[in-house]
Every structure is written in C-alpha cells, then in structure tokens.
Design an enzyme around this catalytic site. Sequence first.
Site, PDB file in Angstrom:
ATOM      1  CB  SER A 108       8.294   7.517   1.127  1.00 43.61           C
ATOM      2  OG  SER A 108       7.531   8.318   0.243  1.00 43.61           O
ATOM      3  CE1 TYR A 134       4.498   3.517   2.851  1.00 50.43           C
ATOM      4  CE2 TYR A 134       4.878   5.656   1.841  1.00 50.43           C
ATOM      5  CZ  TYR A 134       5.205   4.318   1.970  1.00 50.43           C
ATOM      6  OH  TYR A 134       6.235   3.787   1.229  1.00 50.43           O
ATOM      7  CE  LYS A 138       7.665   4.013   4.141  1.00 44.71           C
ATOM      8  NZ  LYS A 138       8.512   2.810   4.198  1.00 44.71           N
ATOM      9  CB  THR A 167       5.531  -1.098  -6.983  1.00 49.08           C
ATOM     10  OG1 THR A 167       4.851  -0.224  -6.067  1.00 49.08           O
ATOM     11  CG2 THR A 167       6.977  -0.648  -7.136  1.00 49.08           C
TER      12      THR A 167
END
Length: 274
Positions: A108, A134, A138, A167
């Site tokens: 990401s 997160y 990444k 998503t």
Amino acid sequence: MVCRNKDKAEAARADIIRESGNTEVHVHILDLSETSQVWEFVEAFKRQYPSLNVLINNAGCMVNKREMNSNGLEKNFATNTLGVYILTQSLIPLLQKSRGPRVITVSSGGMLVQPLRAHNLQSQGGFFKGAKVYAQNKRQQVVLTEQWAKAHQVIHFSVMHPGWVDTPAVSASMPQFRQMMGERLRTAVQGADTVVWLALSRAAPATPSGSFFQDRKPVQTHLPMAWTHSSTKDVQKFMGQLETLAQRARPQAAEPQPGSPTEPSPALDVQHHV
C-alpha cells in the site's frame, strides 16, 4: 486460491471457471492470521506440488484494536507480515524449481509515511491505531521484498500499490476515508491490473527485482526528504526477529519428516493467495 472463507472462495472459484473456462482452479482454506496454521499449510502444499510458478500475496487485514492470535502475536502483524514471510520463505524451494518464477506482494502507498520500526514490530505500548499499524506492516513488506530479491536472484520479486480501491475491506476498516474519496476510488479490476501484469507479462521480469510498483511502473519507496529510510542494522534486526517469531510458532507436526514417501501432483501454474 488460498482463502479464509470457504463459501466466498467457492463462489470466486465458480466465477473464474465460468469466465475463463479453466476448471483447474483449486481452493485451499487458511486463516493467515493464525501463524501455526500457515506452517501446516505450507508443509502440506510442498508435499502435494513439486513446483510453483507464481505466488501472489494478496491477503491483508486492518484490525482497529489490538488483538492477539492463538500464538500470542498481534493480529495485523501476524497476517500482513509474519504470515507472508512464512508462506513465501517456505515456498521459495518450489519457486526455484520453476522457469521464470515470480512473487508479487500487494502492499500500500500508506507505507510511504511509515519507517521500519524494527524495535516494535507488534505495536506494543502507546495509542493503537489500525491504519498506522497497517501502514507499518506494508513498509515491512517492502523491506522483505527487497531482501528476498537480494538473496534469491532466480526469482523475480515485486511489491506494489494497487491505488485506493473501493472494496468491502476499505468500507469496513476505513469508512470515513471511503466517504471522503468517493468516486475517486478505483474499481477492483483497476486495482488488480498491476498485480496481473506483474504475474503474467513478459515485460515485468525485465524490471529490477525487488522494486515497488504502481500502475505498471517502478516507483520510489520513500518520499523526498523523508525520515523513513532504514539502516542496515535495523533491516538485519527485522529479518532476525521474523525468523525467530516464525520458528517459535512452528508446530511440531509441521516439521518435515525426512524420507517420508510423497506423491506430488503436477506443478501448479499460479498459486493465488487471496
């Protein structure tokens, strides 16, 4: 396809078969957040298949509060980093038996604002924010890819940013971000484009292994004048910690048994980890 949810996996499999006409699509069920299960899966996979052509590490999660898996590991780290490490590292021998093997890890652009925090891989202490953890995971994937590329030159490694994609995961984990971005979010097909290109195109292997891609082009892994660069010492510490944590979570049953009879299936074309 290595998937966590059996019903969704079977539905995706049916869609692929219907669209492509290829019936050789196989589902394996695995929760990548459960580290011991990852070990069990890779040992079973190596007994079943003699080689592997392409591995796509596409699983990921953003848990917004600190949760632990059954091995006592923080769940985001266990899924996004340690699971990817165990899966890829263990399957390298099968990849090396293929012609032109590739490994693609879906990262990401969020990692651009985070350094490699080798001293605190599991986000212990202080305020816990899922989006920040997160992004750190990444960054860890980018460093992992760079190290694999240096160590295994027969395999083409790449890591990529799919763009900001609309998503269900984004809706669930980042509802405010999704609302703010609105129609600027990409479709799933647009987000998958570079992944598929890296996996299948003849042009991709001509690019430097270990690169970070966006829209089919290698891009920088650090912003100008950023404080996100890692020292050699930090990278070595990071890799050492991953191996230590991986081995601690390895169940005795997953240890390969020397001399045990196996009858492998034909080589797998693409092992798509979703």
